[in-house]
Design a protein around this motif. Structure first.
Motif, PDB file in Angstrom:
ATOM      1  N   LYS A 167       8.845  65.993  50.776  1.00 34.66           N
ATOM      2  CA  LYS A 167       8.311  65.454  49.530  1.00 34.66           C
ATOM      3  C   LYS A 167       8.887  66.198  48.336  1.00 34.66           C
ATOM      4  O   LYS A 167       8.943  67.418  48.306  1.00 34.66           O
ATOM      5  CB  LYS A 167       6.780  65.572  49.518  1.00 34.66           C
ATOM      6  CG  LYS A 167       6.129  64.906  48.321  1.00 34.66           C
ATOM      7  CD  LYS A 167       4.606  65.001  48.410  1.00 34.66           C
ATOM      8  CE  LYS A 167       3.953  64.324  47.211  1.00 34.66           C
ATOM      9  NZ  LYS A 167       2.469  64.414  47.295  1.00 34.66           N
ATOM     10  N   LYS A 170       6.677  66.307  41.751  1.00 37.99           N
ATOM     11  CA  LYS A 170       6.565  65.280  40.716  1.00 37.99           C
ATOM     12  C   LYS A 170       7.143  65.808  39.421  1.00 37.99           C
ATOM     13  O   LYS A 170       6.804  66.889  38.969  1.00 37.99           O
ATOM     14  CB  LYS A 170       5.102  64.879  40.516  1.00 37.99           C
ATOM     15  CG  LYS A 170       4.927  63.717  39.555  1.00 37.99           C
ATOM     16  CD  LYS A 170       3.468  63.296  39.467  1.00 37.99           C
ATOM     17  CE  LYS A 170       3.313  62.118  38.504  1.00 37.99           C
ATOM     18  NZ  LYS A 170       1.900  61.672  38.400  1.00 37.99           N
ATOM     19  N   SER A 172       7.716  65.298  35.418  1.00 41.87           N
ATOM     20  CA  SER A 172       7.220  64.618  34.225  1.00 41.87           C
ATOM     21  C   SER A 172       8.337  64.516  33.206  1.00 41.87           C
ATOM     22  O   SER A 172       8.925  65.517  32.801  1.00 41.87           O
ATOM     23  CB  SER A 172       6.032  65.384  33.616  1.00 41.87           C
ATOM     24  OG  SER A 172       5.660  64.803  32.379  1.00 41.87           O
TER      25      SER A 172
END
Length: 380
Positions: A167, A170, A172
């Protein structure tokens, strides 16, 4: 079909010898301590053989991650991406130091995930230590992923890459810092007063075209095409971040600035253009672009502009395009983005096109009053 035979070794322990024979393929054999594992292996190998995906485990067992990454650096990175060697070479070395000892057969998503987390916890800077940004960690994972892909598809060193199961952090992309009209005027004035004669031109080209710093600074006169009137009309970018050749039209302030630069270059070279010469050459280093960092920072201080990076000139160009009515595909094409995801960050700067869609929907489907851009903004 697979056949499994039970055997007793010299120490009296049971072994299970598997042999797979399929028409058109060489026989595959392996020995296991467990009959269950032997059956699982046989089923997997038969499936992979039929699908053309099978690779002997022994081959991946003989190769290490270090061998793979060093081969990738020498055979892929250095020959095809020499300008990325410094940054990506450091990233490859980090992975070599951490997981280089593992064989390709033994490396797992869990192991890579463990070191991904170590990267996320890594800090840099002594005075004000900061953690690595998720975007930086994604770049570390990207170079590792590409190395595995090459090893699987081209070198056939292992059957599949473990990276799809790892994974990514994340990221931004919320920051969109761009210049206001007043800030741009102040920056232009400060650049004009700079001791670096190239700074004003570089800034004009960046704002007018949205080109990246490296794309601008590595331009040579052979990359700048002229029109019938001899004016600079198109910058041809041979090496871009996404690896694709791109042409950027030179209009307005960018054209004026480069026309003046080209004229000065011709006057200094016997009324000729040296095509192999950089547009912004360093006086200290041969065949290298001029260093702008100090003059750039000085100009920002003089202009009293805070929290602004050179890359934000690219955001400025994109933001001005949005506010001038450009669509997302148009902006992506100008900036050289392969998809629209990166362009979406600018969508909030202009609601006129959204208001137009709502107005047409209201009139056609709801029979309500037209929605104007002003009303949309007042209601937001």
């Amino acid at each position: 079909m697979a056949s499994i035979r039970e055997r007793i070794d010299a120490s009296g322990k049971k072994k299970y010898h598997v042999q797979i024979r399929l028409k058109g393929f060489p026989p595959q054999t392996e020995t296991f301590n467990s009959k269950t594992i032997a059956k699982q292996w046989a089923q997997r190998v038969e499936t992979e053989l039929r699908e053309g995906r099978y690779m002997p485990h022994a081959l991946a067992q003989r190769r290490t991650v270090k061998e793979m990454l060093e081969s990738y650096r020498d055979r892929v990175l250095i020959p095809t991406k020499p300008k990325r060697v410094r940054d990506q070479g450091q990233q490859l070395q980090w992975w070599i130091d951490k997981i280089g000892r593992y064989s390709l057969a033994d490396i797992t998503p869990a192991i890579i995930g463990q070191y991904r987390d170590e990267l996320l916890a890594t800090t840099f800077g002594k005075a004000n230590p900061k953690k690595l940004a998720p975007a930086t960690v994604v770049r570390y994972l990207a170079i590792l992923s590409h190395a595995f892909s090459v090893a699987v598809k081209e070198w056939e060193w292992l059957p599949e890459s473990p990276m799809p199961k790892v994974k990514k952090p994340k990221v931004s992309n919320g920051r969109v810092r761009y210049l206001s009209a007043d800030e741009l005027a102040r920056l232009r004035a400060a650049a004009a007063a700079s001791e670096n004669k190239f700074l004003p031109t570089v800034i004009e080209v960046a704002v007018a075209t949205g080109m990246r710093y490296s794309e601008i600074m590595n331009l040579r006169w052979r990359d700048v095409l002229t029109d019938a009137q001899g004016r600079c009309s198109l910058a041809v970018l041979e090496e871009t971040k996404n690896g694709e050749r791109r042409g950027v039209p030179l209009l307005g302030t960018a054209q004026v600035a480069l026309d003046a630069l080209r004229l000065a270059h011709k006057q200094a070279n016997g009324d000729k253009v040296s095509l192999d010469t950089l547009l912004f050459p360093s006086a200290a280093k041969k065949d290298a672009p001029v260093e702008l960092r100090k003059s750039w920072e000085t100009a920002l201080k003089r202009a009293k502009i805070e929290d602004f990076r050179f890359h934000d000139l690219r955001h400025t160009a994109a933001s001005f395009m949005v506010q001038s009515g450009a669509t997302a595909p148009e902006i992506a094409e100008v900036l050289g983005h392969k998809d629209l995801q990166m362009v979406k960050r600018y969508a909030h700067l202009s609601k006129d096109h959204i208001a137009g869609v709502l107005s047409r929907m209201n009139q056609a489907m709801l029979a309500g009053p037209p929605v104007t851009a002003e009303a949309s903004r007042d209601g937001s």
